[in-house]
Design an enzyme around this catalytic site. Structure first.
Site, PDB file in Angstrom:
ATOM      1  N   ALA A 177       0.833  -1.198   0.000  1.00 58.49           N
ATOM      2  CA  ALA A 177       0.000   0.000   0.000  1.00 58.49           C
ATOM      3  C   ALA A 177       0.871   1.253   0.000  1.00 58.49           C
ATOM      4  O   ALA A 177       1.821   1.349  -0.777  1.00 58.49           O
ATOM      5  CB  ALA A 177      -0.976  -0.036   1.172  1.00 58.49           C
ATOM      6  N   CYS A 178       0.576   2.204   0.888  1.00 58.32           N
ATOM      7  CA  CYS A 178       1.261   3.502   0.851  1.00 58.32           C
ATOM      8  C   CYS A 178       2.741   3.418   1.214  1.00 58.32           C
ATOM      9  O   CYS A 178       3.476   4.381   0.996  1.00 58.32           O
ATOM     10  CB  CYS A 178       0.558   4.482   1.783  1.00 58.32           C
ATOM     11  SG  CYS A 178      -1.086   4.960   1.224  1.00 58.32           S
ATOM     12  N   SER A 179       3.179   2.299   1.758  1.00 53.68           N
ATOM     13  CA  SER A 179       4.595   2.129   2.093  1.00 53.68           C
ATOM     14  C   SER A 179       5.360   1.360   1.028  1.00 53.68           C
ATOM     15  O   SER A 179       6.517   0.982   1.247  1.00 53.68           O
ATOM     16  CB  SER A 179       4.731   1.417   3.451  1.00 53.68           C
ATOM     17  OG  SER A 179       4.387   2.286   4.503  1.00 53.68           O
TER      18      SER A 179
END
Length: 395
Positions: A177-179
């Site tokens: 995801a966002c990482s």
């Protein structure tokens, strides 16, 4: 290096936080950014959703009156800026997003012999990063694609990009995801230190407009599209002096349902048809704010401490661009005071939340004024929960 938490601890199991001074030094030698050509303002989004919401409320008026459904709230521009700091976002296609009867991008279906859309948006970012590094496409021998959503299960987008570059070696896709960008950086650093690659491309083609829920007031404004790229090499192999040594990386995950997207290949095989709202981005925003912010503060502080650094040694924080209040609270927790715009630059107003690309956009756009020896922290956080950080020093 693994730190195990005791029973009942709220901490993460943290992986790969180490200085690794005995291993080859690795540097980021170039960065690149692809910005989609179309822009959507808050005013345009509000107008579209107002029309769609008013129609939905009218169509469901009897159920709303009976208490069977809740009336959907109308959007407003003031709410968007106050809640997020976002003023506009770039997207791959805007007409479909702004169509009240559609509210999602309208993308042409591509034939198998055509370059995929994520590979297409990756190439300009990669070429810019390679130019900064003084490298050519043929120098690349590893491609890692990290993003929140991939356009297909296989073949890997990374292998398609590798083919388009004319590069040898290997490539693979990953999703945290966002990482995804910071986790990809960790993977690239490992590959360079163990000798399985010499020139790694980390690329983050985020078409977040494809997974966003444009039908609901709480979500419709959050995301924008972009693609970032980084070149990583062993420092001794670099041909440019304008690089950033990776002093250390730190990754951590902890399971949470507070940010979720259930779209997947098993949907059509499940016994009960899914609610369409479950097959796009959704979150419990208040819970995410309360839980994630202190986790990120502790993560960054622990990471700096492991490298014998503290917050005062950091010249700049390039944080994940999800929400202005989150970034301010996290930086305040690390520094002990609110950060200046110079210490923790924000690109939310222009790009919105671009998932994994956000922290790299901040790095790409806000590093040119720093001096050799300056230390910075690239940090991401998001669904999973997942947190990743890279502490870097300008050469």
């Amino acid at each position: 290096c693994v730190r195990s938490c005791g029973p009942g601890s709220a901490d993460f199991v943290s992986v790969a936080a180490m200085s690794l001074s005995h291993l080859p030094s690795v540097s980021i030698t170039g960065s690149g950014l692809f910005t989609p050509p179309e822009t959507i303002t808050n005013a345009e989004l509000v107008a579209s959703l107002t029309e769609a919401t008013s129609k939905w409320n009218a169509e469901h008026a009897e159920q709303i009156a009976a208490g069977e459904l809740a009336e959907r709230a109308l959007p407003d521009e003031e709410f968007i800026v106050k809640a997020s700091g976002i003023e506009r976002r770039h997207v791959m296609e805007k007409s479909g997003v702004l169509d009240p009867a559609r509210m999602r991008p309208h993308l042409d279906t591509r034939a198998e012999d055509e370059l995929g859309i994520q590979a297409e948006m990756s190439l300009p970012a990669i070429d810019e990063a390679l130019a900064q590094a003084g490298r050519s496409r043929s120098d690349v021998d590893a491609v890692i694609v990290g993003c929140s959503n991939l356009q297909r299960a296989y073949p890997a987008v990374a292998i398609e990009i590798q083919d388009a570059l004319g590069a040898d070696g290997w490539g693979y896709d990953m999703n945290v995801a966002c990482s995804s960008a910071t986790f990809s950086v960790q993977a690239g650093v490992d590959a360079l230190r163990n000798g399985s690659a010499n020139c790694v491309i980390v690329v983050n083609p985020e078409i977040t407009s494809g997974h966003n829920n444009f039908e609901l007031r709480d979500f419709h404004f959050i995301f924008g599209d972009a693609c970032t790229a980084l070149v990583l090499e062993r420092s001794d192999d670099a041909v440019t002096s304008d690089g950033w040594e990776v002093l250390g990386t730190k990754l951590a995950t902890k399971f949470s349902n507070n940010i979720r997207n259930d779209f997947g290949f098993l949907n059509s095989s499940e016994s009960v048809e899914r609610d369409p709202q479950e097959l796009v981005f959704r979150q419990n925003g208040q819970m995410v704010f309360r839980e994630v912010c202190p986790m990120v503060v502790d993560h960054i502080a622990d990471h700096l401490s492991s490298l014998e650094l503290d917050a005062a040694d950091v010249r700049r924080f390039w944080l994940h661009q999800a929400n202005l209040k989150m970034n301010q609270l996290i930086a305040k927790g690390v520094l002990g005071r609110l950060p200046t715009d110079d210490e923790a630059p924000v690109i939310l107003d222009e790009y919105a939340n671009t998932s994994s690309a956000g922290s790299v956009i901040a790095f790409h756009l806000h590093r040119g004024d720093l001096a050799p020896g300056d230390v910075g922290v690239i940090c991401s956080f998001g669904a999973g929960y997942s947190i990743g950080s890279a502490v870097v020093r300008m050469l």
